[in-house]
Design a protein around this motif. Structure first.
Motif, PDB file in Angstrom:
ATOM      1  N   LEU A  22       0.850  -1.190   0.000  1.00 46.75           N
ATOM      2  CA  LEU A  22       0.000   0.000   0.000  1.00 46.75           C
ATOM      3  C   LEU A  22       0.882   1.235   0.000  1.00 46.75           C
ATOM      4  O   LEU A  22       1.959   1.241   0.624  1.00 46.75           O
ATOM      5  N   VAL A  23       0.432   2.263  -0.674  1.00 49.30           N
ATOM      6  CA  VAL A  23       1.056   3.578  -0.571  1.00 49.30           C
ATOM      7  C   VAL A  23       0.110   4.451   0.234  1.00 49.30           C
ATOM      8  O   VAL A  23      -1.048   4.655  -0.152  1.00 49.30           O
ATOM      9  N   ILE A  24       0.601   4.932   1.381  1.00 47.48           N
ATOM     10  CA  ILE A  24      -0.213   5.795   2.249  1.00 47.48           C
ATOM     11  C   ILE A  24       0.279   7.226   2.087  1.00 47.48           C
ATOM     12  O   ILE A  24       1.478   7.485   2.240  1.00 47.48           O
ATOM     13  N   THR A  25      -0.628   8.119   1.770  1.00 48.54           N
ATOM     14  CA  THR A  25      -0.252   9.519   1.585  1.00 48.54           C
ATOM     15  C   THR A  25      -0.557  10.305   2.858  1.00 48.54           C
ATOM     16  O   THR A  25      -1.430   9.945   3.657  1.00 48.54           O
ATOM     17  N   CYS A  26       0.186  11.394   3.022  1.00 48.57           N
ATOM     18  CA  CYS A  26      -0.042  12.305   4.144  1.00 48.57           C
ATOM     19  C   CYS A  26       0.379  13.696   3.712  1.00 48.57           C
ATOM     20  O   CYS A  26       1.005  13.873   2.656  1.00 48.57           O
ATOM     21  N   ALA A  27       0.049  14.681   4.507  1.00 48.53           N
ATOM     22  CA  ALA A  27       0.460  16.047   4.200  1.00 48.53           C
ATOM     23  C   ALA A  27       1.982  16.148   4.267  1.00 48.53           C
ATOM     24  O   ALA A  27       2.636  15.431   5.033  1.00 48.53           O
ATOM     25  N   ASP A  28       2.551  17.038   3.431  1.00 48.47           N
ATOM     26  CA  ASP A  28       3.998  17.235   3.416  1.00 48.47           C
ATOM     27  C   ASP A  28       4.504  17.555   4.818  1.00 48.47           C
ATOM     28  O   ASP A  28       3.953  18.415   5.508  1.00 48.47           O
ATOM     29  N   GLY A  29       5.551  16.866   5.226  1.00 46.67           N
ATOM     30  CA  GLY A  29       6.150  17.098   6.529  1.00 46.67           C
ATOM     31  C   GLY A  29       5.693  16.140   7.608  1.00 46.67           C
ATOM     32  O   GLY A  29       6.286  16.088   8.692  1.00 46.67           O
ATOM     33  N   LEU A  30       4.626  15.367   7.328  1.00 45.79           N
ATOM     34  CA  LEU A  30       4.081  14.468   8.355  1.00 45.79           C
ATOM     35  C   LEU A  30       4.500  13.018   8.153  1.00 45.79           C
ATOM     36  O   LEU A  30       3.947  12.113   8.787  1.00 45.79           O
ATOM     37  N   GLU A  31       5.472  12.791   7.266  1.00 48.53           N
ATOM     38  CA  GLU A  31       5.885  11.421   6.964  1.00 48.53           C
ATOM     39  C   GLU A  31       6.418  10.697   8.204  1.00 48.53           C
ATOM     40  O   GLU A  31       6.104   9.527   8.442  1.00 48.53           O
ATOM     41  N   HIS A  32       7.223  11.408   8.998  1.00 44.88           N
ATOM     42  CA  HIS A  32       7.800  10.763  10.192  1.00 44.88           C
ATOM     43  C   HIS A  32       6.718  10.415  11.202  1.00 44.88           C
ATOM     44  O   HIS A  32       6.747   9.336  11.828  1.00 44.88           O
ATOM     45  N   ALA A  33       5.747  11.302  11.363  1.00 46.96           N
ATOM     46  CA  ALA A  33       4.638  11.015  12.273  1.00 46.96           C
ATOM     47  C   ALA A  33       3.843   9.805  11.796  1.00 46.96           C
ATOM     48  O   ALA A  33       3.390   8.977  12.611  1.00 46.96           O
ATOM     49  N   LEU A  34       3.682   9.671  10.483  1.00 40.92           N
ATOM     50  CA  LEU A  34       2.979   8.511   9.937  1.00 40.92           C
ATOM     51  C   LEU A  34       3.748   7.224  10.211  1.00 40.92           C
ATOM     52  O   LEU A  34       3.151   6.186  10.546  1.00 40.92           O
ATOM     53  N   LEU A  35       5.073   7.286  10.104  1.00 39.60           N
ATOM     54  CA  LEU A  35       5.887   6.110  10.433  1.00 39.60           C
ATOM     55  C   LEU A  35       5.724   5.737  11.908  1.00 39.60           C
ATOM     56  O   LEU A  35       5.664   4.549  12.260  1.00 39.60           O
ATOM     57  N   ILE A  36       5.668   6.764  12.792  1.00 43.94           N
ATOM     58  CA  ILE A  36       5.459   6.504  14.224  1.00 43.94           C
ATOM     59  C   ILE A  36       4.130   5.793  14.421  1.00 43.94           C
ATOM     60  O   ILE A  36       4.020   4.811  15.172  1.00 43.94           O
ATOM     61  N   GLU A  37       3.106   6.290  13.745  1.00 45.66           N
ATOM     62  CA  GLU A  37       1.780   5.690  13.891  1.00 45.66           C
ATOM     63  C   GLU A  37       1.765   4.252  13.384  1.00 45.66           C
ATOM     64  O   GLU A  37       1.221   3.356  14.047  1.00 45.66           O
TER      65      GLU A  37
END
Length: 908
Positions: A22-37
């Motif tokens: 899967l490719v999960i998109t997020c707002a620019d700059g929130l990639e690290h927070a998405l990895l944490i989640e």
């Protein structure tokens, strides 16, 4: 059906529901927070590029992401990738080198070598869409293109749709419908290098929440709030308190509590909003089981959270914001724990007191203050952030908190730079279209010890200045105890105590301000310079401070308009404002650009008297300068505070002082601004203004003239008119505080007959000044009928006598003998108030405070005043050497035609 290949690709012919990408998109700059989640979900993600994270999942993991992700925007199932044909493009650039010569530079770049819409058609036409969805399923295309890609996005989207329809027509001789509310969502993305196709399984964006029923101005996006909470570690459970002092509609508070209760954010979405319901591999039973379990677990967690509830405090100056926060919390399903949440309408100015009462081992203060592009004026946003950090640190220290984390969102990195954070982390992100900077980390809670608090008497030997060193050490030892007892950090520690060391030394927290008085003409410049250098060396050795913490100025006699200019050595680029504490307030001082610092320490007690009288009152501050007394009045709870000064630049400084203390510059009281800053000539303003005030404070300069008005102001000559006009604006039971720094000042008998006057000079002289030789004179003035309840009579303002060309005042001035304030104004008993403002030409940003009133004669009993003024002796001062000391001696029968003027003289 053009260009449809005979053999079509089935992108999912080997699809495995137990392991797929899967490719999960997020707002620019929130990639690290998405990895944490994802890590909290037990999944390992990989950032593939900005806003994109790749993760391998099974069907259960996929449903869990759709239900629980708070950061993700979309969940995409990859279909395929196409790389555009490229060609080399050579361009020539002409630029100038370091020697100014024109140089040609050849740049090789790659460009797309095919028609993009047609390439997208061929790309999409290569897949067997009949294997992905059926004729009964409607679909829609959404195309995202790189900003650098020159293409008609609408036409390119249409060509992708045409390709899909043509595939169906070729294979089945029929086509599915395109719909605005489709069963299947196709997502396409194109850059300058490649294009991608995805099946959008999330449908609409996952960032939407169902609980947002009420908005305030410029709300924070829910997924951004969640990401920032992940960044600062809230999800780990290490924080036992959460504080948002500017909560707005409560996004941080709501997201934090939902995260703590493990709320499935996907439950907010209606059934039709998810994009996977008509997906061929959807397992509806597994999905329904996941939804039921998630809902049950949430309600159990909310019930349990009520027993182990962290301390939660949400405040805002706006009552509507608190109501919005409450309604959003109700809509989010958190009703059982709302009674344990502190929701209060409180301005930021109360933050320190709020934090001082909490009990927590590791609180998190997280907030999204209003910033310039959204709600506030950019000039006063940085002081707001600065004051937020100061108040938070002071409050936690008062509560005995050993470890606290601070997390603040700002529109400019220089705003968050003011926050007291150890090893700060900074995240660049976006709140809607606005770029924002999130600064977070552990707070610096160790108290900054002031110079005087650290001082310990020790041996310092310097034969050339030993008497000065001894006197300074003696003063410091004595003042340290008094300062600690009264909580004072800004004070005078030496004031020309010895004739050979004619300086004033002030301590402001951890800074030292040394002012050299202009020496008598009998003292050569070389001797004066040598003595001053001895003073500076002695100050640094005795106080144990570095050179950069000592600021020096020389008060020199001037002529003409030189007094109105800024320090010629001042550089706007290096202008530095330091925040100093004074009785619970923070006030900005500037040591480099002006003669005075912006905070007159001799009026420390007077400001407290004004503050104590101001609670629940309407306050007027005339000649307000940098509005320090206004700040204290506002912090004490005044209903309204009006500050009047001729200098708009000093009023801006005052607004910064207000913002520094969290006082809302946009606050409204009875349909008017609660805090008003009026740039006007004081005399004219109080003559025209008809409002009444319960507390009035007047601290005029000793003498003033300015190009902004005609004539001059002399406090001895003109105080009757000034006070009469001000008393006309005073409520019957109100009080007026009048102070000035002309040490030979005499209050006119007319005022004492007309009003109830009490001299309070002894109360306003601080322990660091000589009460026997007061640096200022101050009075408390009330209406005589205040106790009897009689009516207050407004005394008519006599017209100021001047000709149409403004010369009337000047002609009258010649008939008055000048009071000898000029000769005394720079002695140790009368420091710096002749220049209460610091000069600036029309092109500069500041004006000398001595320019704040002018061309005003007495409004009452003019002839009587002229008679008395003419009789007052005006005498000259000379310095005589008596018993080895220079003593100021009055020279009889000598008049002075012009007052002396002082400002900064650069010190090498």
């Amino acid at each position: 059906m053009m260009n449809i290949p005979s053999v079509l690709i089935d992108p999912f012919h080997q699809f495995d529901v137990n392991a797929f990408d899967l490719v999960i998109t997020c707002a620019d700059g929130l990639e690290h927070a998405l990895l944490i989640e994802l890590d909290t979900f037990g999944l390992q993600g990989e950032i593939v590029r900005t806003g994109r994270v790749l993760v391998t999942v099974n069907l259960a993991n996929f449903y869990h992401i759709c239900l629980y992700s708070r950061v993700a925007s979309r969940v995409l199932l990859p279909i395929g990738t196409y790389h555009f044909k490229q060609r080399q493009a050579v361009t020539n650039q002409i630029f100038k080198n370091d020697q100014g010569q024109a140089v040609t530079r050849t740049i090789n770049t790659q460009m797309i070598d095919e028609d993009v819409p047609e390439a997208l058609y061929r790309f999409a036409a290569g897949y067997d869409w009949t294997k992905i969805f059926g004729l009964d399923d409607s679909f829609a295309i959404r195309l995202s293109t790189d900003k650098r890609l020159t293409v008609n996005q609408q036409f390119a989207t249409l060509r992708i749709k045409d390709a899909i329809v043509d595939v169906f027509n070729k294979k089945l001789s029929a086509r599915p419908n395109v719909s605005k509310n489709p069963d299947l969502h196709i997502f396409a993305a194109a850059t300058q290098q490649f294009a991608e196709l995805f099946l959008d399984l999330s449908g609409s964006s996952l960032h939407r929440r169902g609980y947002r029923v009420v908005n305030t101005a410029a709300p924070l996006k829910e997924n951004l709030a969640a990401a920032l909470l992940y960044e600062c570690g809230w999800h780990t459970g290490c924080h036992d308190a959460l504080i948002d002092p500017m909560c707005g509609s409560g996004t941080f508070i709501t997201e934090a509590l939902l995260m703590r209760a493990d709320y499935p954010a996907g439950l907010d979405r209606t059934t039709s909003e998810f994009g996977f319901y008509r997906w061929k591999h959807h397992d509806d039973q597994l999905w329904q089981d996941k939804v039921a379990a998630a809902s049950e677990r949430f309600h159990e967690n909310v019930a349990g959270l009520a027993d182990i509830m962290p301390t939660v405090i949400a405040c805002d100056a706006d009552a509507a914001a608190i109501q919005a926060c409450h309604q959003n919390l109700l809509a989010s399903g958190l009703a059982p724990i709302i009674p344990k949440i502190t929701l209060q309408q409180k301005p930021l100015s109360h933050l320190k007191d709020t934090l001082a009462t909490i009990t927590a081992k590791r609180p998190l203060l997280i907030t999204n203050p209003p910033y310039g592009e959204r709600l506030g004026d950019g000039d006063f946003i940085q002081p707001l952030y600065h004051g937020l950090g100061l108040s938070a640190a002071d409050g936690f220290r008062l509560a005995g908190v050993q470890r606290a984390d601070l997390a603040v969102l700002g529109s400019h990195v220089e705003h968050v730079d003011t926050l007291p954070i150890i090893n700060p982390q900074t995240l660049r992100c976006h709140n809607g279209a606005l770029t924002a900077y999130f600064r977070y980390g552990e707070m610096a809670l160790s108290s900054q010890t002031g110079i005087l608090e650290c001082f310990e008497r020790h041996e310092v030997i310097n034969e050339q200045s030993q008497d000065f060193i001894n006197r300074l050490q003696k003063n410091l030892s004595h003042l340290k105890k008094l300062a600690k007892a009264e909580g004072v950090t800004n004070l005078r520690v030496y004031d020309a105590d010895l004739p050979n060391y004619n300086v004033a030394i002030d301590i402001y927290g951890d800074k030292v301000h040394v002012q050299e008085y202009a020496p008598p003409k009998k003292i050569s410049a070389d001797i004066a310079k040598a003595r001053f250098n001895l003073v500076l060396n002695g100050v640094r050795e005795v106080l144990g401070v570095f050179r950069e913490s000592v600021f020096i100025k020389t008060r020199a006699r001037q002529s003409g308009n030189e007094q109105y200019t800024k320090n010629p050595n001042a550089d706007a680029r290096r202008k530095k404002m330091y925040a100093m504490r004074e009785h619970g307030a923070y006030l900005y001082v500037n040591f480099t650009d002006y003669l005075d610092t912006g905070l007159f320490i001799d009026h420390r007690n007077m400001r407290q008297i004004v503050a104590k009288a101001s609670r629940g009152k309407r306050v007027l501050n005339l000649f307000s300068y940098t509005c320090t007394a206004s700040v204290h009045a506002a912090m004490a709870g005044a209903k309204t505070v009006t500050s009047v000064d001729l200098s708009a630049n000093y009023l801006d400084w005052g607004r910064q002082n207000f913002a520094l203390n969290g006082l809302d510059l946009t606050a409204i009281f009875q349909d008017e601004l609660k805090y008003q800053f009026i740039a006007s000539d004081v005399f004219e303003w109080i003559k025209e203004n008809t409002k009444k005030y319960e507390v009035i404070f007047i601290d005029p300069p000793t003498f003033s003239n300015s190009k902004k008005f005609k004539g001059t102001f002399d406090v001895q000559r003109d105080h009757v008119a000034l006070i009469n006009r001000a008393m006309n604006r005073l409520m019957p039971d109100g009080v007026l505080y009048f102070s000035n720094n002309y040490t030979r000042f005499e209050l006119d008998e007319v005022l004492m007959q007309r009003y109830q006057v009490v001299e309070i000079t002894h109360k306003t002289i601080g322990f660091d000044f000589d009460v026997k030789k007061p640096i200022h004179r101050s009075y408390e003035i009330r209406h005589k009928n205040a106790l009897s309840g009689g009516a207050v009579v407004d005394f008519a303002d006599d017209a100021v006598h001047e000709t149409s060309d403004g010369r009337g005042v000047k002609k009258h001035r010649k008939n008055l003998k000048n009071p000898p304030f000029a000769q005394q104004s720079m002695t140790k008993n009368n420091q710096n108030r002749t220049q209460k403002s610091h000069g600036a030409s029309s092109g500069d940003s500041k004006k000398i405070r001595d320019t704040k009133a002018g061309n005003h004669l007495n409004d009452f009993d003019k002839k009587d005043f002229e008679s008395r003024a003419a009789k007052r002796p005006t005498q000259k001062v000379r310095y005589d050497k008596v018993n080895g000391e220079l003593i100021a001696v009055i020279v009889e029968d000598e008049t002075v035609n012009q007052p002396k003027k002082y400002s900064i003289k650069s010190k090498s």
